[in-house]
Motif scaffolding. Structure first.
Motif, PDB file in Angstrom:
ATOM      1  N   VAL A 160      -7.021  13.635   8.519  1.00 25.82           N
ATOM      2  CA  VAL A 160      -6.411  13.432   7.204  1.00 25.82           C
ATOM      3  C   VAL A 160      -7.497  13.181   6.158  1.00 25.82           C
ATOM      4  CG1 VAL A 160      -4.957  11.869   5.840  1.00 25.82           C
ATOM      5  CG2 VAL A 160      -4.201  12.609   8.105  1.00 25.82           C
ATOM      6  N   LEU A 161      -8.447  12.311   6.481  1.00 20.98           N
ATOM      7  CA  LEU A 161      -9.513  11.981   5.529  1.00 20.98           C
ATOM      8  C   LEU A 161     -10.397  13.182   5.221  1.00 20.98           C
ATOM      9  CD1 LEU A 161     -10.414   8.440   6.888  1.00 20.98           C
ATOM     10  CD2 LEU A 161      -9.423   8.969   4.644  1.00 20.98           C
ATOM     11  N   ILE A 162     -10.648  14.030   6.212  1.00 19.82           N
ATOM     12  CA  ILE A 162     -11.421  15.259   5.978  1.00 19.82           C
ATOM     13  C   ILE A 162     -10.628  16.203   5.076  1.00 19.82           C
ATOM     14  CG2 ILE A 162     -12.313  17.363   7.073  1.00 19.82           C
ATOM     15  CD1 ILE A 162     -13.194  15.540   9.441  1.00 19.82           C
ATOM     16  N   ASP A 163      -9.339  16.370   5.382  1.00 18.41           N
ATOM     17  CA  ASP A 163      -8.484  17.237   4.558  1.00 18.41           C
ATOM     18  C   ASP A 163      -8.423  16.768   3.110  1.00 18.41           C
ATOM     19  OD1 ASP A 163      -7.974  18.792   6.780  1.00 18.41           O
ATOM     20  OD2 ASP A 163      -5.951  17.981   7.126  1.00 18.41           O
ATOM     21  N   GLU A 164      -8.439  15.452   2.897  1.00 25.17           N
ATOM     22  CA  GLU A 164      -8.392  14.878   1.546  1.00 25.17           C
ATOM     23  C   GLU A 164      -9.758  14.882   0.858  1.00 25.17           C
ATOM     24  OE1 GLU A 164      -6.755  11.010   2.285  1.00 25.17           O
ATOM     25  OE2 GLU A 164      -4.685  11.762   2.264  1.00 25.17           O
ATOM     26  N   SER A 169       0.841  -1.201   0.000  1.00 21.91           N
ATOM     27  CA  SER A 169       0.000   0.000   0.000  1.00 21.91           C
ATOM     28  C   SER A 169       0.875   1.249   0.000  1.00 21.91           C
ATOM     29  CB  SER A 169      -0.915   0.009   1.227  1.00 21.91           C
ATOM     30  OG  SER A 169      -1.742  -1.106   1.240  1.00 21.91           O
ATOM     31  N   VAL A 170       1.781   1.333  -0.950  1.00 23.52           N
ATOM     32  CA  VAL A 170       2.725   2.443  -1.008  1.00 23.52           C
ATOM     33  C   VAL A 170       1.970   3.765  -1.106  1.00 23.52           C
ATOM     34  CG1 VAL A 170       4.619   3.450  -2.336  1.00 23.52           C
ATOM     35  CG2 VAL A 170       4.457   0.971  -2.085  1.00 23.52           C
ATOM     36  N   GLY A 171       2.349   4.692  -0.246  1.00 24.22           N
ATOM     37  CA  GLY A 171       1.747   6.019  -0.267  1.00 24.22           C
ATOM     38  C   GLY A 171       0.407   6.111   0.436  1.00 24.22           C
ATOM     39  N   GLU A 172      -0.094   5.031   0.933  1.00 21.45           N
ATOM     40  CA  GLU A 172      -1.388   5.027   1.607  1.00 21.45           C
ATOM     41  C   GLU A 172      -1.192   4.877   3.109  1.00 21.45           C
ATOM     42  OE1 GLU A 172      -4.331   5.531   0.354  1.00 21.45           O
ATOM     43  OE2 GLU A 172      -3.811   5.462  -1.752  1.00 21.45           O
ATOM     44  N   ASP A 173      -2.019   5.529   3.873  1.00 19.13           N
ATOM     45  CA  ASP A 173      -2.019   5.359   5.318  1.00 19.13           C
ATOM     46  C   ASP A 173      -2.924   4.175   5.627  1.00 19.13           C
ATOM     47  OD1 ASP A 173      -2.360   5.437   8.051  1.00 19.13           O
ATOM     48  OD2 ASP A 173      -2.792   7.573   8.137  1.00 19.13           O
ATOM     49  N   PRO A 174      -2.358   3.045   6.082  1.00 21.48           N
ATOM     50  CA  PRO A 174      -3.193   1.862   6.303  1.00 21.48           C
ATOM     51  C   PRO A 174      -4.261   2.071   7.370  1.00 21.48           C
ATOM     52  CG  PRO A 174      -0.966   1.493   7.118  1.00 21.48           C
ATOM     53  CD  PRO A 174      -0.952   2.811   6.400  1.00 21.48           C
ATOM     54  N   GLY A 175      -4.072   3.045   8.242  1.00 21.35           N
ATOM     55  CA  GLY A 175      -5.060   3.287   9.292  1.00 21.35           C
ATOM     56  C   GLY A 175      -6.350   3.898   8.800  1.00 21.35           C
ATOM     57  N   THR A 176      -6.341   4.472   7.597  1.00 22.93           N
ATOM     58  CA  THR A 176      -7.564   5.094   7.093  1.00 22.93           C
ATOM     59  C   THR A 176      -8.511   4.087   6.435  1.00 22.93           C
ATOM     60  OG1 THR A 176      -6.543   5.673   4.970  1.00 22.93           O
ATOM     61  CG2 THR A 176      -6.420   7.328   6.745  1.00 22.93           C
ATOM     62  N   PHE A 177      -7.985   2.963   5.999  1.00 22.94           N
ATOM     63  CA  PHE A 177      -8.823   1.975   5.310  1.00 22.94           C
ATOM     64  C   PHE A 177      -9.994   1.496   6.175  1.00 22.94           C
ATOM     65  CE2 PHE A 177     -10.012  -2.272   3.980  1.00 22.94           C
ATOM     66  CZ  PHE A 177     -10.263  -2.085   2.633  1.00 22.94           C
ATOM     67  N   PRO A 178      -9.753   1.054   7.434  1.00 19.82           N
ATOM     68  CA  PRO A 178     -10.906   0.577   8.218  1.00 19.82           C
ATOM     69  C   PRO A 178     -11.931   1.675   8.501  1.00 19.82           C
ATOM     70  CG  PRO A 178      -8.871   0.427   9.507  1.00 19.82           C
ATOM     71  CD  PRO A 178      -8.496   0.860   8.134  1.00 19.82           C
ATOM     72  N   ILE A 179     -11.480   2.923   8.561  1.00 18.32           N
ATOM     73  CA  ILE A 179     -12.413   4.035   8.800  1.00 18.32           C
ATOM     74  C   ILE A 179     -13.321   4.206   7.592  1.00 18.32           C
ATOM     75  CG2 ILE A 179     -12.575   6.543   9.089  1.00 18.32           C
ATOM     76  CD1 ILE A 179      -9.957   6.299  10.784  1.00 18.32           C
ATOM     77  N   THR A 225      -6.092   8.030  17.870  1.00 14.52           N
ATOM     78  CA  THR A 225      -5.619   7.509  16.583  1.00 14.52           C
ATOM     79  C   THR A 225      -6.674   7.736  15.507  1.00 14.52           C
ATOM     80  OG1 THR A 225      -4.273   5.828  17.685  1.00 14.52           O
ATOM     81  CG2 THR A 225      -4.828   5.433  15.377  1.00 14.52           C
ATOM     82  N   VAL A 226      -7.925   7.443  15.834  1.00 11.62           N
ATOM     83  CA  VAL A 226      -9.019   7.652  14.883  1.00 11.62           C
ATOM     84  C   VAL A 226      -9.137   9.131  14.561  1.00 11.62           C
ATOM     85  CG1 VAL A 226     -11.528   7.517  14.574  1.00 11.62           C
ATOM     86  CG2 VAL A 226     -10.273   5.568  15.513  1.00 11.62           C
ATOM     87  N   SER A 227      -9.001   9.989  15.557  1.00 10.62           N
ATOM     88  CA  SER A 227      -9.088  11.432  15.348  1.00 10.62           C
ATOM     89  C   SER A 227      -8.030  11.907  14.351  1.00 10.62           C
ATOM     90  CB  SER A 227      -8.929  12.151  16.675  1.00 10.62           C
ATOM     91  OG  SER A 227      -8.977  13.540  16.488  1.00 10.62           O
TER      92      SER A 227
END
Length: 147
Positions: A72-76, A30-40, A65-67
């Protein structure tokens, strides 16, 4: 000769080492991806709008951690935060159309990675792997709930 005092001593140790290896390998894929955002993203797509605290509980991550991942997900533009209609002081997270598209692309990428990694497995080996991992997850969740 190196004395390897941390070599697996039992099945549980070997299992943990194997899981760490799988986690590292998936992270590398998952190059370039934050793996923590996937489950969210996955939870929001499958469960609908959710308060951040409920989200943290549902995916088993610390609220801080979720926060961090949610910011990041909101910014994106993948997640939107709006007021909870039942409690105006709280906010509810919703996956955006762009977030759904991003999740679909990540699922496709993960699917290709896992298909390549298990290409040498027979259909029965794949089925057995899925069955055993699902059973392990069920038992781990049960332990967490009874603790």
């Amino acid at each position: 000769m190196i004395d390897n005092a941390w070599a697996p001593e039992c099945t549980e140790d070997a299992l943990l080492v194997a899981f760490i290896g799988v986690k590292r390998a998936l992270r590398g894929a998952s190059v370039g991806e934050d793996p923590g955002t996937f489950p969210i993203l996955h939870h929001l797509a499958t469960s609908g709008p959710t308060r951040q605290g409920h989200l943290a509980d549902a995916i088993g991550l610390d609220a801080s951690t979720v926060s961090r991942h949610v910011r990041v997900l909101i910014d994106e533009g993948h997640v939107a935060a709006g007021r909870d209609p039942q409690d105006g002081r709280a906010s509810v997270l919703t996956i955006s159309p762009g977030g759904l598209e991003h999740l679909a692309q990540r699922l496709h990428s993960h699917r290709e990675t896992l298909a390549a990694a298990t290409a040498s497995f027979s259909p029965s080996e794949r089925a057995e792997l899925i069955r055993l991992l699902a059973k392990l997850a069920e038992h781990l969740n049960h332990l967490k709930e009874t603790a």
